[in-house]
Design a protein around this motif. Structure first.
Motif, PDB file in Angstrom:
ATOM      1  N   GLN A   5     -22.339  -0.181  72.998  1.00 14.93           N
ATOM      2  CA  GLN A   5     -22.131   0.860  74.010  1.00 14.93           C
ATOM      3  C   GLN A   5     -23.320   0.939  74.962  1.00 14.93           C
ATOM      4  O   GLN A   5     -23.160   1.016  76.184  1.00 14.93           O
TER       5      GLN A   5
ATOM      6  N   HIS B 141     -32.835  24.133  79.867  1.00 12.95           N
ATOM      7  CA  HIS B 141     -31.549  23.589  79.412  1.00 12.95           C
ATOM      8  C   HIS B 141     -30.340  24.386  79.894  1.00 12.95           C
ATOM      9  O   HIS B 141     -29.274  23.828  80.149  1.00 12.95           O
TER      10      HIS B 141
ATOM     11  N   LEU C  87     -20.692  15.369  66.784  1.00 11.14           N
ATOM     12  CA  LEU C  87     -21.198  14.007  66.592  1.00 11.14           C
ATOM     13  C   LEU C  87     -21.613  13.771  65.146  1.00 11.14           C
ATOM     14  O   LEU C  87     -22.254  14.646  64.542  1.00 11.14           O
TER      15      LEU C  87
ATOM     16  N   LYS D 241     -35.826  19.018  77.020  1.00  9.37           N
ATOM     17  CA  LYS D 241     -35.442  20.338  77.555  1.00  9.37           C
ATOM     18  C   LYS D 241     -35.885  21.487  76.667  1.00  9.37           C
ATOM     19  O   LYS D 241     -35.836  21.379  75.434  1.00  9.37           O
TER      20      LYS D 241
ATOM     21  N   ASN E 231     -22.980   0.174  78.831  1.00  9.89           N
ATOM     22  CA  ASN E 231     -23.243   1.243  79.799  1.00  9.89           C
ATOM     23  C   ASN E 231     -24.341   0.824  80.782  1.00  9.89           C
ATOM     24  O   ASN E 231     -24.251   1.096  81.981  1.00  9.89           O
TER      25      ASN E 231
ATOM     26  N   PRO F 197     -24.984   8.526  79.877  1.00  7.04           N
ATOM     27  CA  PRO F 197     -24.028   8.396  78.784  1.00  7.04           C
ATOM     28  C   PRO F 197     -24.737   8.294  77.435  1.00  7.04           C
ATOM     29  O   PRO F 197     -25.778   7.649  77.326  1.00  7.04           O
TER      30      PRO F 197
ATOM     31  N   ARG G   3     -14.960  18.138  68.414  1.00  5.39           N
ATOM     32  CA  ARG G   3     -14.805  17.124  69.470  1.00  5.39           C
ATOM     33  C   ARG G   3     -13.310  16.815  69.646  1.00  5.39           C
ATOM     34  O   ARG G   3     -12.806  16.733  70.753  1.00  5.39           O
TER      35      ARG G   3
ATOM     36  N   SER H  94     -23.737   5.572  70.461  1.00  6.89           N
ATOM     37  CA  SER H  94     -23.991   5.605  69.014  1.00  6.89           C
ATOM     38  C   SER H  94     -23.938   4.197  68.423  1.00  6.89           C
ATOM     39  O   SER H  94     -24.096   4.033  67.226  1.00  6.89           O
ATOM     40  N   LYS H  95     -23.666   3.218  69.283  1.00 12.41           N
ATOM     41  CA  LYS H  95     -23.609   1.815  68.834  1.00 12.41           C
ATOM     42  C   LYS H  95     -24.274   0.941  69.896  1.00 12.41           C
ATOM     43  O   LYS H  95     -24.245   1.290  71.083  1.00 12.41           O
TER      44      LYS H  95
ATOM     45  N   SER I 117     -30.896  22.625  84.166  1.00 12.55           N
ATOM     46  CA  SER I 117     -29.616  22.097  83.700  1.00 12.55           C
ATOM     47  C   SER I 117     -28.604  23.238  83.639  1.00 12.55           C
ATOM     48  O   SER I 117     -28.944  24.349  83.225  1.00 12.55           O
TER      49      SER I 117
ATOM     50  N   GLY J 124     -28.409   8.961  76.977  1.00 10.23           N
ATOM     51  CA  GLY J 124     -28.351  10.310  76.406  1.00 10.23           C
ATOM     52  C   GLY J 124     -28.606  10.215  74.907  1.00 10.23           C
ATOM     53  O   GLY J 124     -28.003   9.380  74.232  1.00 10.23           O
ATOM     54  N   ALA J 125     -29.484  11.066  74.395  1.00  8.01           N
ATOM     55  CA  ALA J 125     -29.874  10.946  72.978  1.00  8.01           C
ATOM     56  C   ALA J 125     -29.406  12.126  72.117  1.00  8.01           C
ATOM     57  O   ALA J 125     -29.929  12.344  71.028  1.00  8.01           O
ATOM     58  N   MET J 126     -28.407  12.867  72.590  1.00 13.07           N
ATOM     59  CA  MET J 126     -27.848  13.928  71.738  1.00 13.07           C
ATOM     60  C   MET J 126     -27.214  13.298  70.490  1.00 13.07           C
ATOM     61  O   MET J 126     -27.126  13.923  69.440  1.00 13.07           O
TER      62      MET J 126
ATOM     63  N   ALA K 116     -15.171   1.827  80.626  1.00 11.01           N
ATOM     64  CA  ALA K 116     -16.375   2.684  80.598  1.00 11.01           C
ATOM     65  C   ALA K 116     -17.295   2.333  81.761  1.00 11.01           C
ATOM     66  O   ALA K 116     -17.833   3.213  82.444  1.00 11.01           O
TER      67      ALA K 116
HETATM   68  N1  LIG Z   1     -27.588  19.448  79.613  1.00  9.20           N
HETATM   69  C1  LIG Z   1     -26.553  19.705  78.835  1.00  9.20           C
HETATM   70  O1  LIG Z   1     -26.123  20.859  78.666  1.00  9.20           O
HETATM   71  C2  LIG Z   1     -25.875  18.542  78.130  1.00  9.20           C
HETATM   72  C3  LIG Z   1     -24.646  18.736  77.495  1.00  9.20           C
HETATM   73  C4  LIG Z   1     -24.052  17.643  76.864  1.00  9.20           C
HETATM   74  C5  LIG Z   1     -24.677  16.396  76.883  1.00  9.20           C
HETATM   75  N2  LIG Z   1     -25.879  16.244  77.496  1.00  9.20           N
HETATM   76  C6  LIG Z   1     -26.556  14.925  77.536  1.00  9.20           C
HETATM   77  O2  LIG Z   1     -25.637  13.963  78.025  1.00  9.20           O
HETATM   78  C7  LIG Z   1     -25.526  12.876  77.125  1.00  9.20           C
HETATM   79  C8  LIG Z   1     -24.118  12.291  77.171  1.00  9.20           C
HETATM   80  O3  LIG Z   1     -23.118  13.273  77.035  1.00  9.20           O
HETATM   81  P1  LIG Z   1     -22.031  13.274  75.849  1.00  9.20           P
HETATM   82  O4  LIG Z   1     -22.570  12.595  74.657  1.00  9.20           O
HETATM   83  O5  LIG Z   1     -21.554  14.674  75.750  1.00  9.20           O
HETATM   84  O6  LIG Z   1     -20.796  12.464  76.453  1.00  9.20           O
HETATM   85  P2  LIG Z   1     -20.501  10.967  76.956  1.00  9.20           P
HETATM   86  O7  LIG Z   1     -21.737  10.292  77.343  1.00  9.20           O
HETATM   87  O8  LIG Z   1     -19.413  11.132  77.940  1.00  9.20           O
HETATM   88  O9  LIG Z   1     -19.866  10.292  75.664  1.00  9.20           O
HETATM   89  C9  LIG Z   1     -20.665   9.658  74.710  1.00  9.20           C
HETATM   90  C10 LIG Z   1     -19.767   9.057  73.615  1.00  9.20           C
HETATM   91  O10 LIG Z   1     -18.835   8.154  74.210  1.00  9.20           O
HETATM   92  C11 LIG Z   1     -18.690   7.003  73.404  1.00  9.20           C
HETATM   93  N3  LIG Z   1     -19.172   5.842  74.190  1.00  9.20           N
HETATM   94  C12 LIG Z   1     -20.282   5.754  74.966  1.00  9.20           C
HETATM   95  N4  LIG Z   1     -20.347   4.562  75.591  1.00  9.20           N
HETATM   96  C13 LIG Z   1     -19.247   3.866  75.197  1.00  9.20           C
HETATM   97  C14 LIG Z   1     -18.744   2.593  75.508  1.00  9.20           C
HETATM   98  N5  LIG Z   1     -19.354   1.783  76.383  1.00  9.20           N
HETATM   99  N6  LIG Z   1     -17.591   2.171  74.900  1.00  9.20           N
HETATM  100  C15 LIG Z   1     -16.951   2.968  74.022  1.00  9.20           C
HETATM  101  N7  LIG Z   1     -17.368   4.216  73.704  1.00  9.20           N
HETATM  102  C16 LIG Z   1     -18.510   4.667  74.295  1.00  9.20           C
HETATM  103  C17 LIG Z   1     -19.507   7.218  72.144  1.00  9.20           C
HETATM  104  O11 LIG Z   1     -18.621   7.810  71.191  1.00  9.20           O
HETATM  105  P3  LIG Z   1     -18.769   7.494  69.613  1.00  9.20           P
HETATM  106  O12 LIG Z   1     -20.157   7.930  69.268  1.00  9.20           O
HETATM  107  O13 LIG Z   1     -17.698   8.314  68.990  1.00  9.20           O
HETATM  108  O14 LIG Z   1     -18.572   6.014  69.456  1.00  9.20           O
HETATM  109  C18 LIG Z   1     -20.557   8.215  72.626  1.00  9.20           C
HETATM  110  O15 LIG Z   1     -21.060   8.998  71.568  1.00  9.20           O
HETATM  111  C19 LIG Z   1     -25.941  13.437  75.762  1.00  9.20           C
HETATM  112  O16 LIG Z   1     -26.398  12.447  74.881  1.00  9.20           O
HETATM  113  C20 LIG Z   1     -27.028  14.404  76.173  1.00  9.20           C
HETATM  114  O17 LIG Z   1     -28.260  13.700  76.333  1.00  9.20           O
HETATM  115  C21 LIG Z   1     -26.477  17.298  78.146  1.00  9.20           C
END
Ligand SMILES: NC(=O)c1ccc[n+]([C@@H]2O[C@H](COP(=O)([O-])OP(=O)(O)OC[C@H]3O[C@@H](n4cnc5c(N)ncnc54)[C@H](OP(=O)(O)O)[C@@H]3O)[C@@H](O)[C@H]2O)c1
Length: 322
Positions: A294, A128, A38, A95, A298, A287, A238, A290-291, A158, A23-25, A268
């Motif tokens: 991760q 989207h 973020l 999207k 993942n 997922p 957040r 940002s590092k 979506s 995920g690249a948000m 994770a």
């Molecule tokens: N279609 C839609 O409406 C929609 C909505 C939301 C998201 N999305 C997409 O879904 C993607 C993911 O969703 P999300 O960013 O909301 O939530 P997520 O994937 O549940 O959480 C991502 C965050 O979790 C942390 N993380 C990820 N992998 C980790 C690991 N292995 N160990 C420790 N921490 C880890 C990081 O936090 P830190 O950066 O704080 O370290 C990262 O920024 C987005 O990038 C986007 O592409 C789509």
């Protein structure tokens, strides 16, 4: 590039994606609405995250025109170029944001996204949100025109309800195209698709579910439970949206960590393995990272194989806590 045995076909399309994408948000550069959730990441880190993700077996990246008002799309193209990836060797999903727009704007938006993503073409183009001024049929017709013009390869939606997803599927079928995916929120912390008809209907239609926020914005990694300072340092929205769930999810995080020890994995990875395997192979997850650690971790979740007992114990506890 994708790990053998971990790829899945997106719906009935010819696109094969790794069960975990990137995920690249997170690459929104601290711009637009995403800054409330973020923090901006330096370009060098974004480049490394993408490189490590691809080297670790991920073969696709999810972005959107709205992420940082185009910044995420530009960052993805920059990182892929820096990593020496050839167009066609990675699957790109982006999207169109339909809010306050009609289907007429789809082709122009696709053109702009294509330019920002150059030289990487759009493989999967999604609507989207279900909030366009136009009907689902008009939106799908505009998307089908893009497929016919070879501007995109496949169409997704979506946040579409079961009913709207069905209408999108039907409208595309009339044009000889199948709906590839419905990207929706799904994780051990949010299982609404199991009861609102989306998952069941997607199975019937052969539409892949793409799970977004599969780590509950980091909650399911356990790091926010064990490090209150890290929690407090996160952007305000957040923190606000996660605070209520922090205490409630502690037992789930404890179980994820116990299973992680048994599996020689991380919490994770266990959470991602559950999300992408509990319902067979119909769900893939994206997922955000940002590092680099991760992204690597993942991607590694694709090699974690949970026993049915481990899957079911997570399922039961997550239901009890919801
Ligand atoms: N279609 C839609 O409406 C929609 C909505 C939301 C998201 N999305 C997409 O879904 C993607 C993911 O969703 P999300 O960013 O909301 O939530 P997520 O994937 O549940 O959480 C991502 C965050 O979790 C942390 N993380 C990820 N992998 C980790 C690991 N292995 N160990 C420790 N921490 C880890 C990081 O936090 P830190 O950066 O704080 O370290 C990262 O920024 C987005 O990038 C986007 O592409 C789509």
């Amino acid at each position: 590039m994708s790990s053998k045995g971990t790829t899945r076909r997106l719906g009935k399309t010819d696109i094969e994606v790794s069960s975990i994408g990137l995920g690249a948000m997170q690459f929104s550069g601290g711009r637009s609405f995403t800054r409330f959730y973020l923090s901006a990441i330096p370009t060098e880190i974004e480049d490394k995250v993408v490189k490590v993700a691809l080297e670790s077996g991920i073969n696709w990246i999810d972005t959107a025109e709205v992420y940082g008002s185009g910044e995420s799309e530009r960052a993805v193209a920059h990182a892929l170029t820096a990593a020496g990836i050839s167009p066609g060797d990675v699957v790109i999903a982006t999207k169109w944001l339909p809010i306050m727009k009609s289907a007429k704007s789809i082709s122009r938006s696709a053109e702009k996204s294509t330019r920002r993503l150059e030289p990487y073409p759009i493989d999967l183009y999604l609507v989207h949100q279900p909030y366009s001024r136009s009907s689902v049929k008009s939106q799908m017709d505009a998307m089908a025109d893009l497929v016919d013009s070879n501007i995109i390869r496949a169409v997704g939606v979506s946040n579409f309800s079961s009913d709207k997803m069905t209408r999108a599927h039907e409208a595309l079928s009339d044009r000889g195209i199948s709906l590839a995916t419905n990207q929706v929120r799904f994780s051990l912390l949010d299982r609404r698709i199991e009861s609102n008809g989306i998952l069941e209907r997607a199975k019937e239609l052969g539409v892949t579910i793409t799970a977004y926020t599969p780590l509950g914005m980091g909650l399911l990694t356990g790091k926010l439970h064990s490090n209150p300072e890290l929690f407090e340092s996160m952007p305000r929205f957040r923190r606000t949206s996660l605070r209520r769930k922090l205490e409630k999810s502690q037992p789930l995080v404890d179980l994820l960590e116990d299973i992680a020890v048994e599996q020689k994995a991380t919490a994770a990875q266990v959470a991602l393995s559950w999300a992408t395997n509990y319902h067979g192979d119909i769900i893939v997850a994206i997922p955000g990272a940002s590092k680099t650690y991760q992204a690597e971790q993942n991607a590694g979740a694709m090699h974690v194989s949970l026993s049915s007992e481990q899957m079911n114990s997570l399922s039961t506890l997550s239901r009890e806590l919801s």
